[in-house]
Design a protein around this motif. Structure first.
Motif, mmCIF file in Angstrom:
data_model
loop_
_atom_site.group_PDB
_atom_site.id
_atom_site.type_symbol
_atom_site.label_atom_id
_atom_site.label_comp_id
_atom_site.label_asym_id
_atom_site.label_seq_id
_atom_site.Cartn_x
_atom_site.Cartn_y
_atom_site.Cartn_z
ATOM 1 N N VAL A 1 33.157 -9.137 -19.104
ATOM 2 C CA VAL A 1 33.437 -7.808 -18.574
ATOM 3 C C VAL A 1 32.329 -6.838 -18.977
ATOM 4 C CG1 VAL A 1 35.945 -8.121 -18.541
ATOM 5 C CG2 VAL A 1 34.844 -7.167 -20.578
ATOM 6 N N CYS A 2 32.219 -5.765 -18.226
ATOM 7 C CA CYS A 2 31.222 -4.731 -18.485
ATOM 8 C C CYS A 2 31.483 -4.124 -19.865
ATOM 9 C CB CYS A 2 31.307 -3.667 -17.405
ATOM 10 S SG CYS A 2 30.322 -2.204 -17.778
ATOM 11 N N ILE A 3 30.432 -4.010 -20.670
ATOM 12 C CA ILE A 3 30.595 -3.460 -22.022
ATOM 13 C C ILE A 3 30.976 -1.988 -22.001
ATOM 14 C CG2 ILE A 3 29.253 -4.992 -23.493
ATOM 15 C CD1 ILE A 3 26.788 -3.422 -22.789
ATOM 16 N N ASN A 4 30.803 -1.341 -20.868
ATOM 17 C CA ASN A 4 31.162 0.082 -20.809
ATOM 18 C C ASN A 4 32.528 0.321 -20.161
ATOM 19 O OD1 ASN A 4 30.609 2.889 -21.218
ATOM 20 N ND2 ASN A 4 30.240 3.032 -19.032
ATOM 21 N N CYS A 5 32.753 -0.271 -18.981
ATOM 22 C CA CYS A 5 33.985 0.075 -18.248
ATOM 23 C C CYS A 5 34.987 -1.072 -18.173
ATOM 24 C CB CYS A 5 33.640 0.575 -16.853
ATOM 25 S SG CYS A 5 33.069 -0.731 -15.756
ATOM 26 N N ASN A 6 34.636 -2.243 -18.717
ATOM 27 C CA ASN A 6 35.546 -3.400 -18.763
ATOM 28 C C ASN A 6 35.860 -4.055 -17.428
ATOM 29 O OD1 ASN A 6 35.914 -3.646 -21.545
ATOM 30 N ND2 ASN A 6 37.402 -1.967 -21.552
ATOM 31 N N ILE A 7 35.188 -3.665 -16.368
ATOM 32 C CA ILE A 7 35.369 -4.326 -15.079
ATOM 33 C C ILE A 7 34.749 -5.732 -15.177
ATOM 34 C CG2 ILE A 7 33.195 -3.559 -13.998
ATOM 35 C CD1 ILE A 7 34.670 -2.999 -11.448
ATOM 36 N N SER A 8 35.298 -6.716 -14.421
ATOM 37 C CA SER A 8 34.727 -8.072 -14.449
ATOM 38 C C SER A 8 33.333 -8.057 -13.846
ATOM 39 C CB SER A 8 35.592 -9.034 -13.639
ATOM 40 O OG SER A 8 36.808 -9.211 -14.291
ATOM 41 N N ILE B 1 26.501 -5.465 -18.509
ATOM 42 C CA ILE B 1 26.901 -4.160 -17.970
ATOM 43 C C ILE B 1 26.943 -4.250 -16.445
ATOM 44 C CG2 ILE B 1 24.497 -3.274 -17.998
ATOM 45 C CD1 ILE B 1 25.737 -0.570 -18.975
ATOM 46 N N CYS B 2 27.936 -3.599 -15.828
ATOM 47 C CA CYS B 2 28.048 -3.679 -14.367
ATOM 48 C C CYS B 2 26.969 -2.798 -13.724
ATOM 49 C CB CYS B 2 29.454 -3.285 -13.902
ATOM 50 S SG CYS B 2 29.782 -1.513 -13.960
ATOM 51 N N THR B 3 26.715 -3.048 -12.454
ATOM 52 C CA THR B 3 25.633 -2.347 -11.758
ATOM 53 C C THR B 3 25.876 -0.837 -11.754
ATOM 54 O OG1 THR B 3 25.376 -4.292 -10.395
ATOM 55 C CG2 THR B 3 24.281 -2.310 -9.612
ATOM 56 N N LYS B 4 27.114 -0.438 -11.551
ATOM 57 C CA LYS B 4 27.413 0.999 -11.483
ATOM 58 C C LYS B 4 27.117 1.682 -12.822
ATOM 59 C CE LYS B 4 30.804 4.535 -10.520
ATOM 60 N NZ LYS B 4 30.462 5.265 -11.758
ATOM 61 N N CYS B 5 27.602 1.082 -13.910
ATOM 62 C CA CYS B 5 27.356 1.672 -15.231
ATOM 63 C C CYS B 5 25.868 1.670 -15.562
ATOM 64 C CB CYS B 5 28.138 0.938 -16.312
ATOM 65 S SG CYS B 5 29.911 1.237 -16.223
ATOM 66 N N LYS B 6 25.172 0.628 -15.120
ATOM 67 C CA LYS B 6 23.730 0.552 -15.409
ATOM 68 C C LYS B 6 22.991 1.691 -14.708
ATOM 69 C CE LYS B 6 19.990 -2.742 -15.801
ATOM 70 N NZ LYS B 6 19.438 -4.048 -15.468
HETATM 71 ZN ZN LIG Z 1 30.787 -0.865 -15.945
#
Ligand SMILES: [Zn+2]
Length: 221
Positions: A13-20, A28-33
């Motif tokens: 999961v994303c280290i920031n928002c926990n989304i898979s 980290i997910c693309t959006k958070c990045k």
């Molecule tokens: Zn994220």
């Protein structure tokens, strides 16, 4: 296929928002990045950070990757790196930072040392993990033997502010002679006042380092 199976059982999961995360994403997910609070600091122009080191003529430039906000993403990432054993976050952030170095010629990367008791407890120095990420993109030698941290600031909190300031002068040991005439990057996880990393730079200047570049993953505004 094995990776997909593993991620079904232990989804990353994303280290920031926990989304898979999808397979192309790492940590980290693309959006958070995209949303990371980049400073825009560059080693080719004068940054806010550089002003903190104006007393030391060897410091040529200073740059941070991200802004540090209370409860912000940089704080979250660095907390996981330092206190939750997530060394891979340091390597990832180091890789992101490496883009800033571009064509700057460097002999060594010096991770800001932590006190040996702290290192023993944590198992690693977080700045060394960041340095590993940088050197994976730019093959520069990481040197952890240049200066030693004499004590941790945690052991200083009971002393008065004035006493603490005087003590800061001895926070690092004398530098190794090997840095004479060398160009170095000093890398830290986060820089707030810049006082301690400034002391480290002074130790390097005493041994006639040629040029110092100061970098950190995060800094205040
Ligand atoms: Zn994220």
């Amino acid at each position: 296929m094995i990776r997909d199976l593993i991620s079904l059982i232990y989804p990353s999961v994303c280290i920031n928002c926990n989304i898979s995360l999808i397979q192309a994403e790492r940590l980290i997910c693309t959006k958070c990045k995209i949303d990371l609070p980049h400073t825009g600091d560059s080693f080719h122009s004068e940054s806010e950070l550089l002003k903190k080191f104006s007393h030391n003529a060897s410091v040529k430039a200073a740059a941070s990757l991200l802004y540090f906000h209370q409860k912000g993403v940089a704080q979250k990432l660095l907390h996981k790196l330092k206190y939750e054993g997530k060394r891979s976050i340091g390597v990832f952030l180091g890789e992101e930072f490496a883009d800033k170095l571009m064509d700057i010629p460097l002999d060594f990367i010096i991770p800001v040392p932590i006190h040996k008791a702290k290192k023993r407890k944590r198992g690693y120095n977080q700045s060394t993990e960041i340095a590993k990420g940088i050197s994976s993109k730019r093959p520069i030698e990481i040197r952890e033997d240049i200066v030693k941290r004499n004590f941790s600031t945690a052991s200083q909190t009971r002393k008065s502010k004035v006493k603490r300031w005087h003590n800061l002068e001895n926070v690092y040991s004398q530098a190794n002679d090997i840095i004479e005439g060398k160009k170095v990057l000093v890398i830290d996880d986060v820089i707030t006042t810049g006082a301690t990393v400034g002391m480290l730079c002074d130790r390097l200047q005493e041994k006639e380092v040629s040029e110092i570049y100061v970098g950190s993953i995060a800094r205040g505004h």
